[in-house]
Design a protein around this motif. Structure first.
Motif, mmCIF file in Angstrom:
data_model
loop_
_atom_site.group_PDB
_atom_site.id
_atom_site.type_symbol
_atom_site.label_atom_id
_atom_site.label_comp_id
_atom_site.label_asym_id
_atom_site.label_seq_id
_atom_site.Cartn_x
_atom_site.Cartn_y
_atom_site.Cartn_z
ATOM 1 N N ARG A 46 115.582 53.262 14.676
ATOM 2 C CA ARG A 46 115.426 54.115 13.548
ATOM 3 C C ARG A 46 114.635 53.715 12.230
ATOM 4 O O ARG A 46 115.218 52.645 11.804
ATOM 5 C CB ARG A 46 116.867 54.744 13.150
ATOM 6 C CG ARG A 46 116.496 55.772 12.156
ATOM 7 C CD ARG A 46 117.929 56.305 11.875
ATOM 8 N NE ARG A 46 117.856 57.203 10.717
ATOM 9 C CZ ARG A 46 117.933 56.825 9.523
ATOM 10 N NH1 ARG A 46 118.112 55.779 9.215
ATOM 11 N NH2 ARG A 46 117.894 58.112 8.574
ATOM 12 N N HIS A 47 113.348 54.094 11.992
ATOM 13 C CA HIS A 47 112.676 53.350 10.873
ATOM 14 C C HIS A 47 113.397 53.868 9.597
ATOM 15 O O HIS A 47 114.142 54.907 9.380
ATOM 16 C CB HIS A 47 111.137 53.637 10.789
ATOM 17 C CG HIS A 47 110.780 55.207 10.913
ATOM 18 N ND1 HIS A 47 110.419 55.842 9.933
ATOM 19 C CD2 HIS A 47 110.453 56.005 12.017
ATOM 20 C CE1 HIS A 47 110.260 57.067 10.119
ATOM 21 N NE2 HIS A 47 110.086 57.234 11.186
ATOM 22 N N GLY A 48 112.972 53.159 8.551
ATOM 23 C CA GLY A 48 113.765 53.228 7.237
ATOM 24 C C GLY A 48 113.821 54.735 6.427
ATOM 25 O O GLY A 48 114.475 55.038 5.851
ATOM 26 N N ASP A 49 112.623 55.094 6.836
ATOM 27 C CA ASP A 49 112.212 56.448 6.006
ATOM 28 C C ASP A 49 112.683 57.738 6.695
ATOM 29 O O ASP A 49 112.089 58.910 6.441
ATOM 30 C CB ASP A 49 111.118 56.624 5.220
ATOM 31 C CG ASP A 49 109.900 56.612 6.063
ATOM 32 O OD1 ASP A 49 110.148 56.187 7.292
ATOM 33 O OD2 ASP A 49 108.583 56.674 5.818
ATOM 34 N N SER A 50 113.145 57.738 7.978
ATOM 35 C CA SER A 50 113.375 58.609 8.804
ATOM 36 C C SER A 50 114.374 59.699 8.357
ATOM 37 O O SER A 50 115.224 59.458 7.946
ATOM 38 C CB SER A 50 113.866 58.227 10.297
ATOM 39 O OG SER A 50 114.048 59.267 11.271
ATOM 40 N N LYS A 51 113.834 60.967 8.469
ATOM 41 C CA LYS A 51 114.798 62.077 7.884
ATOM 42 C C LYS A 51 115.693 62.299 9.100
ATOM 43 O O LYS A 51 116.792 63.147 8.636
ATOM 44 C CB LYS A 51 113.985 63.204 7.490
ATOM 45 C CG LYS A 51 112.987 62.865 6.307
ATOM 46 C CD LYS A 51 112.188 64.130 5.947
ATOM 47 C CE LYS A 51 111.321 63.923 4.944
ATOM 48 N NZ LYS A 51 111.118 62.405 4.158
ATOM 49 N N GLU A 52 115.587 62.014 10.289
ATOM 50 C CA GLU A 52 116.597 62.177 11.361
ATOM 51 C C GLU A 52 117.815 61.381 11.290
ATOM 52 O O GLU A 52 117.579 60.429 10.704
ATOM 53 C CB GLU A 52 116.020 62.114 12.761
ATOM 54 C CG GLU A 52 114.554 62.894 13.287
ATOM 55 C CD GLU A 52 115.232 64.278 13.192
ATOM 56 O OE1 GLU A 52 116.242 64.500 13.765
ATOM 57 O OE2 GLU A 52 114.335 65.344 12.699
ATOM 58 N N PHE A 53 119.015 61.983 11.719
ATOM 59 C CA PHE A 53 119.993 60.996 11.639
ATOM 60 C C PHE A 53 120.328 60.488 12.897
ATOM 61 O O PHE A 53 121.551 60.117 13.183
ATOM 62 C CB PHE A 53 121.196 62.007 11.341
ATOM 63 C CG PHE A 53 121.927 61.663 9.945
ATOM 64 C CD1 PHE A 53 121.381 60.960 8.964
ATOM 65 C CD2 PHE A 53 123.291 61.649 10.029
ATOM 66 C CE1 PHE A 53 121.770 60.511 7.860
ATOM 67 C CE2 PHE A 53 123.999 61.376 8.593
ATOM 68 C CZ PHE A 53 123.274 60.725 7.844
ATOM 69 N N ALA A 54 119.352 60.168 13.679
ATOM 70 C CA ALA A 54 119.502 59.744 15.230
ATOM 71 C C ALA A 54 118.145 58.700 15.363
ATOM 72 O O ALA A 54 117.133 58.849 15.022
ATOM 73 C CB ALA A 54 119.497 60.652 16.259
#
Length: 151
Positions: A46-54
């Motif tokens: 999961r990259h740092g600025d991902s808006k996904e919670f997974a």
């Protein structure tokens, strides 16, 4: 109406009892083969600025199970014990192993090839004075790759 024999649109699955095993070109008779499987390890990221919670799941390294071969014990047949006894400190006699599922004409229909296999374990037969069965020994092989080819 379904056709019969060679004219069927959907042929029957192949029987699994007619197969051959070749170790470095030497054909050996085995009673049972198991462990012909592989899997891809899962990498979660999961990259740092991902808006996904997974995390995203990506394929990682392939992983191969050890292959187990079972065969009958025959007089003066110690070649697999000799093979495992060749293992010395970081010196291993690696061999290619080919397992072929055969048709009625003894032709390979599907072939599994193990790359750079070597014995990790041999289990000799057990003994029972009241048993009425063949003596079976087990050979476990580690390997560096499994390929499947349809003939």
């Amino acid at each position: 109406m379904a056709a019969t024999g060679d004219k069927q649109e959907q042929p029957w699955p192949l029987p699994k009892f007619y197969f051959s095993v070749s170790v470095s070109g030497d054909v050996a008779q085995f009673h049972e083969v198991s462990g012909l499987d592989m899997e891809a390890q899962v990498i979660e990221y999961r990259h740092g600025d991902s808006k996904e919670f997974a995390p995203v799941k990506m394929p990682g390294l392939k992983k191969f199970s050890n292959v187990t071969l079972k065969k009958g014990v025959f007089a003066a047949d110690n070649k697999f014990f000799d093979w495992i006894n060749e293992i010395r400190l970081n010196t291993i006699a690696r061999r290619d192993v080919v397992i072929a599922l055969l048709n009625e004409a003894q032709q390979p229909v599907q072939v599994w090839s193990l790359k750079q296999a070597w014995p990790t374990k041999i289990v000799g037969t057990d003994f029972k004075s009241d048993a009425n069965e063949a003596a079976i020994e087990t050979l476990e092989l580690a390997h560096e790759g499994l390929t499947v080819q349809t003939k």
